[in-house]
Design an enzyme around this catalytic site. Structure first.
Site, PDB file in Angstrom:
ATOM      1  N   GLY A  20       0.816  -1.204   0.000  1.00 36.13           N
ATOM      2  CA  GLY A  20       0.000   0.000   0.000  1.00 36.13           C
ATOM      3  C   GLY A  20       0.846   1.248   0.000  1.00 36.13           C
ATOM      4  N   GLY A  69       1.124   5.376   1.557  1.00 37.05           N
ATOM      5  CA  GLY A  69       0.697   6.280   2.614  1.00 37.05           C
ATOM      6  C   GLY A  69       1.457   7.587   2.545  1.00 37.05           C
ATOM      7  N   TYR A 118       3.647   8.647   4.558  1.00 37.01           N
ATOM      8  CA  TYR A 118       5.041   8.445   4.941  1.00 37.01           C
ATOM      9  C   TYR A 118       5.847   7.825   3.806  1.00 37.01           C
ATOM     10  CZ  TYR A 118       8.967   6.737   7.787  1.00 37.01           C
ATOM     11  OH  TYR A 118      10.204   6.471   8.302  1.00 37.01           O
ATOM     12  N   GLY A 119       5.213   6.976   3.019  1.00 37.07           N
ATOM     13  CA  GLY A 119       5.910   6.309   1.941  1.00 37.07           C
ATOM     14  C   GLY A 119       5.142   5.081   1.474  1.00 37.07           C
ATOM     15  N   ASP A 179      -2.383   9.685  15.098  1.00 37.47           N
ATOM     16  CA  ASP A 179      -3.056   9.426  13.819  1.00 37.47           C
ATOM     17  C   ASP A 179      -3.892   8.150  13.897  1.00 37.47           C
ATOM     18  OD1 ASP A 179      -3.787   9.921  11.205  1.00 37.47           O
ATOM     19  OD2 ASP A 179      -1.996   9.008  10.330  1.00 37.47           O
TER      20      ASP A 179
END
Length: 991
Positions: free
Chosen positions: A660, A662, A664-665, A777
């Site tokens: 996946g 996101g 962040y990366g 989060d």
């Protein structure tokens, strides 16, 4: 000017020395036979072209020059051993190897750069006794010519890509005791001498063999009964193949067989009773076949330690009485998972004298689980998931009187679904194997930085790290006590097996088992550290090579059964000295004496380069150990393992296995060399943190461990790369299971279980981590589910840990988070508190109820639910619920759940509960400990006390303890009764 002239003289002398050496005849001082020199030079050219940085110190004469990995006979004229285990060789094994006709040992294991077919010229090595080509990347068939090696005693080709059938000529190897071709791609039937086309040659001719390890191939046909007549056979490991037909009745012919692993094949029919006459058997594993009929009586197997018959098609049967007749005094593990077991479980099974693990999952066991009798002090795990158990009697009582911690798993049994039964058992959660906890030493005060602490001696050093795989363990799980036994065995056995060639001596405190876990194919993977003796920073190259060679060659037996060494987590390098002829040494000395002056000129440059290299290998190399410096201090990592970027590239198939994306990366799925699945989060360039920030996050993640938090396995830090390696959660995210995977909607009970477990993880971060951790989060995409849908909170390190003046707060220059989950108070003040996490968690509670994202259709779903509840009560909420659970949630459950979700999403933090309070209220909802004392229940909604649909006079009535209660009748005016944790009953009176 004088200095310049002096340097010219030095240079001239060096050039002269090199010219003299260069013009010396190549064979001027040779003692080794020419055929050996020719063969070795051909191999060197091949492997050097594949790896230009390879430095084997193969200079001069092999026998007089102490070549790396070469051993010669006493006369120093012929090569008898070639041992380059783990030297990063790349290329092919050339036919020239056949020129080493006096070779007795050929050991090239753990060189994954070795590829291509095995040369048939290996059959020329008629003096060969050991052929070890394990864990390389060889392809093609096993050469028939290997049948010529009649002196061979050890043949290991496991862990390659070899294909085709096992050649019948192997049957000529009548001196082989160890034959391992596991983890390849061999296919077809096994050759035996009775086959018409075999010319009387087959595996059943290998009369000295003790070990047949053929697991994890594609072998087919029937298991030949002829091999059970081999007089010395003790281990028959055939699991994970395609064998069909019956378990041979000829098993009864075995005289010494100890281990049978036929699991995960295609065997059918009834098990032969002859199998139960082999009294030497200690381990029998037939799981994952299609065996039918009745299970025979295994009680004659008085040495039996592990019996696994799971996942077969047996006729329905009650628990076998032969298990309890007193003969199986050594039985440690009994697996009867998914075998049509019916009826009640007799409590005598818990008192078997050596029983450790009982796995009876997915059967039709009913009645009450009876722990009113004695329980063996060895029992640690009872897995009864997915049965029909409706009650629980007594508490575990030990015959020895000692305390124990028995892990009882009852997930998906009626006892866990009945909210009126109290007290609710902890085992109603989904079963998850506990991780191995290595022995520690609290008296050690050293902080080792880049080195590793030896908890036995409290000394920092650079240990040899090895992976060891127990291929047929009798135990289900590896314990600290097991580790102590194995550590002592390894130290003693390695020392006793050392020779003049493989010379090493170890003490027990030099061996430490750092990690252990059970693999999916019922093997135990161990990470073992071997430390140098106190006073040394590391083992010598010779010691490291000797240890690996002794273990690889199976030169001793350990009490935990057969093992394998899948890989070496080191490269031996080129540390062996080079000894040339005397004349050569004279010329080198002339140049060396003067060259020393030149070396001084390069010293400063070398130091600078070394620091650069060290920084490349270890991002924290220049950081102080345990103290502050201009760079800060080194991170104190309790669990996280450093990975190289190449390891992670290999694990993810060069970053091709994407899970996946996101903020962040990118997250990738990876498979480590030990077979462990992991999720690897690779930061994009915009998300890269500075070294200080990355260090802080690693420290935080590595010390946090809880059943409901995703474990950090390791990390990779390079100048342009930041990666975090987590345990893999096979069922993805809660978000995916709620509204992205609609084909299999989650039941209400499952959603509730997920919500509770996520709350437990958050409560740990807030109230038990030191310092406390604010997630920052929380959302359904950060609640991950394992294979049994156990919920674990992920990304809990991104919010960081902060405790300011006793308050759990974080200050933020910019608003960070996910739309729909953001705390409105945080949005206004930029102050993120633990109550901000509570708000986001309340949104997830609503999300689980509606099956929609918090902003579905452009609306605030949480506000929509609140408004509907205020206007119409539960009747207004039902239409907004997920249709798949709308009619399955009882009104009392829905009411209490909804009230809690709305309290969590109050506008201001002071009106929200803590996560610990949330956990207690949710456990109360499901029948667990409420934590509520007698008194009225006051519900706050929208910041004020509100008259609920059910009266607020619910209280704990001080009545006698009861495990039964009336059934609720929604909408008919009857009271809802819940047994209280202290023996009281909570009564909710409908209005």
């Amino acid at each position: 000017m004088a200095t310049r002239g002096f340097l010219r003289i030095v240079s001239a002398v060096l050039v002269f020395s090199l010219l003299v050496l260069n013009v010396l005849p190549k064979g001027a001082f040779a003692a080794t036979r020419a055929e050996d020199v020719t063969a070795l030079n051909a191999l060197l050219r091949e492997w050097s072209s594949g790896n230009p940085s390879l430095n084997l110190n193969w200079v001069g004469d092999p026998c007089l020059g102490s070549w790396t990995g070469i051993a010669c006979d006493p006369s120093n004229t012929t090569v008898i051993a070639l041992n380059l285990d783990g030297y990063n060789l790349r290329g092919r094994l050339l036919p020239d190897v056949g020129g080493l006709t006096n070779l007795q040992t050929l050991e090239l294991s753990a060189n994954d750069g070795l590829t291509g077919d095995l040369p048939k010229e290996l059959g020329n090595l008629l003096n060969l006794q050991t052929l070890s080509l394990q864990w390389c990347n060889f392809t093609g068939p096993l050469p028939e010519e290997l049948g010529n090696l009649v002196q061979l005693t050890f043949l290991g080709v496991n862990g390659n890509e070899l294909t085709g059938q096992v050649p019948r000529t192997i049957g000529n190897l009548k001196n082989v005791t160890w034959f391992d071709l596991s983890i390849n791609k061999f296919s077809g039937p096994l050759p035996v001498s009775t086959d018409p086309a075999s010319n009387g040659v087959g595996l059943d001719n290998m009369t000295a063999v003790m070990h047949f390890h053929f697991n994890n191939n594609s072998l087919s046909g029937s298991i030949p009964g002829e091999i059970f007549s081999l007089p010395n056979l003790i281990h028959l490991i055939f699991d994970h193949n395609q064998f069909s037909g019956s378990v041979p009745a000829e098993t009864g012919n075995s005289k010494s067989l100890q281990i049978i692993r036929f699991d995960f094949n295609q065997l059918t029919d009834v098990m032969p009773t002859e199998l139960t006459t082999v009294t030497t058997l200690t381990d029998v594993n037939l799981r994952g076949n299609q065996l039918s009929g009745a299970i025979p009586d295994f009680s004659p197997l008085i040495n039996l330690q592990s019996l696994d018959l799971g996942d077969n098609l047996f006729d329905p049967y009650v628990f076998p009485t032969w298990v309890l007749n007193g003969s199986l005094t050594q039985l440690m593990t009994l697996y009867l998972r998914n075998t049509s077991l019916i009826g009640e479980l007799p409590n005598k099974v818990f008192a078997l004298p050596a029983i450790n693990t009982l796995d009876l999952e997915s059967n039709q066991i009913n009645g009450s689980l009876d722990f009113s009798g004695s329980v063996s002090g060895t029992l640690t795990t009872v897995i009864l998931d997915n049965n029909q158990i409706s009650g629980f009697v007594g508490q575990p009582l030990l015959s020895s009187g000692a305390a124990t911690d028995v892990n009882i798993s009852l997930y998906d049994n009626p006892i866990c679904k009945n909210r009126y039964i109290q007290p609710k058992l902890a085992g109603c959660g989904q079963y998850e194997q506990e991780r191995y906890q290595p022995a520690t030493n609290g008296s050690c005060k050293n902080q080792c930085g880049s080195k590793t602490l030896n908890p036995r001696s409290c000394v920092c050093a650079n240990p040899l790290q090895l992976n060891l795989m127990l291929t047929a363990p009798s135990m289900a799980f590896f314990t600290t006590e097991d580790a102590e036994v194995l550590e002592n065995e390894l130290a003693g056995n390695i020392t006793s097996a050392s020779t003049s060639i493989d010379k090493v001596s170890l003490k027990p405190d030099q061996v430490y088992i750092q990690n252990a876990f059970t693999t999916t194919d019922m093997r135990i993977s161990l990470t073992i550290l071997v430390f140098p003796e106190s006073g040394s920073l590391s083992l010598s190259q010779e010691e490291r090579s000797a240890i690996v060679h002794i273990i690889r060659q199976h030169k001793f037996v350990i009490s935990y059964g057969p093992y394998n060494l899948p890989e070496d987590l080191f490269r031996v390098g080129s540390g062996h000295g080079v000894t040339l002829s005397k004349l050569a040494i004279v010329f080198i000395a002339l140049g060396g004496a003067l060259g020393f002056l030149l070396c001084l000129g390069f010293a400063a440059y070398a130091v600078r380069e070394r620091r650069s290299i060290m920084r490349a290998m270890d991002p924290f190399a220049d950081w102080a150990e345990g103290t502050e410096s201009k760079n800060g201090r080194r991170p104190e990592l309790k669990r996280a393992r450093p990975f190289s970027l190449s390891e992670l590239k290999e694990a993810t198939n060069d970053w091709s296995e994407v899970l996946g994306e996101g903020g962040y990366g990118t997250v990738y799925i990876g498979t480590l060399k030990n077979g462990e699945l992991v999720a690897i989060k690779r930061a994009n360039k915009d998300s890269m943190q500075g070294l200080n920030e990355f260090r802080n996050e690693l420290e935080l993640l590595s010390r946090v461990h809880h059943r409901n938090l995703v474990d950090l396995v390791g990390f990779c830090y390079k100048s342009k790369e930041q990666c975090l390696v987590y345990e893999f959660m096979s069922n993805g995210t809660l978000r995916e299971r709620l509204y992205e995977n609609v084909d299999t909607p989650l039941a209400w009970e499952t959603r509730l279980d997920i919500i509770i477990n996520a709350a437990r993880g958050l409560a740990y971060l807030h109230d038990h981590a030191s310092p406390p951790i604010i997630h920052g989060d929380i959302k359904s995409a950060n609640i991950l589910l394992n294979q049994k849908l156990l919920a674990k909170v992920a990304d809990f390190g991104l919010g960081k840990a902060t405790a300011i003046d006793g308050e759990k707060v974080l200050y933020s220059d910019e608003i960070k988070g996910t739309r729909g989950y953001l705390d409105p108070e945080y949005f206004q003040t930029h102050i993120h508190t633990d109550k901000s996490d509570v708000f986001s968690y309340g949104v997830v509670m609503v999300e689980a109820l509606t099956g929609r994202s918090p902003t579905y259709g452009g609306k605030d779903r949480t506000r929509e639910i609140r408004n509907a509840f205020n206007a119409e009560g539960l009747a207004g909420v039902r239409p907004l619920m997920d249709p798949s659970i709308r009619d399955t949630v009882p009104e009392p459950d829905l009411y209490l759940y909804l009230i809690l979700a709305l309290r969590c999403t109050e506008e201001f933090g002071e009106g929200r509960p803590t996560m610990t309070e949330v956990v207690k209220e949710l456990e109360s909802l499901t029948g667990g400990f409420t934590g509520v004392s007698s008194g009225t229940v006051s519900v706050r909604v929208d910041g004020k006390n509100r008259s609920p649909e059910y009266s607020d006079t619910a209280s704990l009535v001080n009545t006698s303890m009861s495990t039964s209660s009336e059934n609720a009748k929604d909408g008919e005016g009857n009271a809802f009764h819940y047994s209280g944790a202290y023996g009281g009953t909570t009564t909710l009176q409908p209005k």
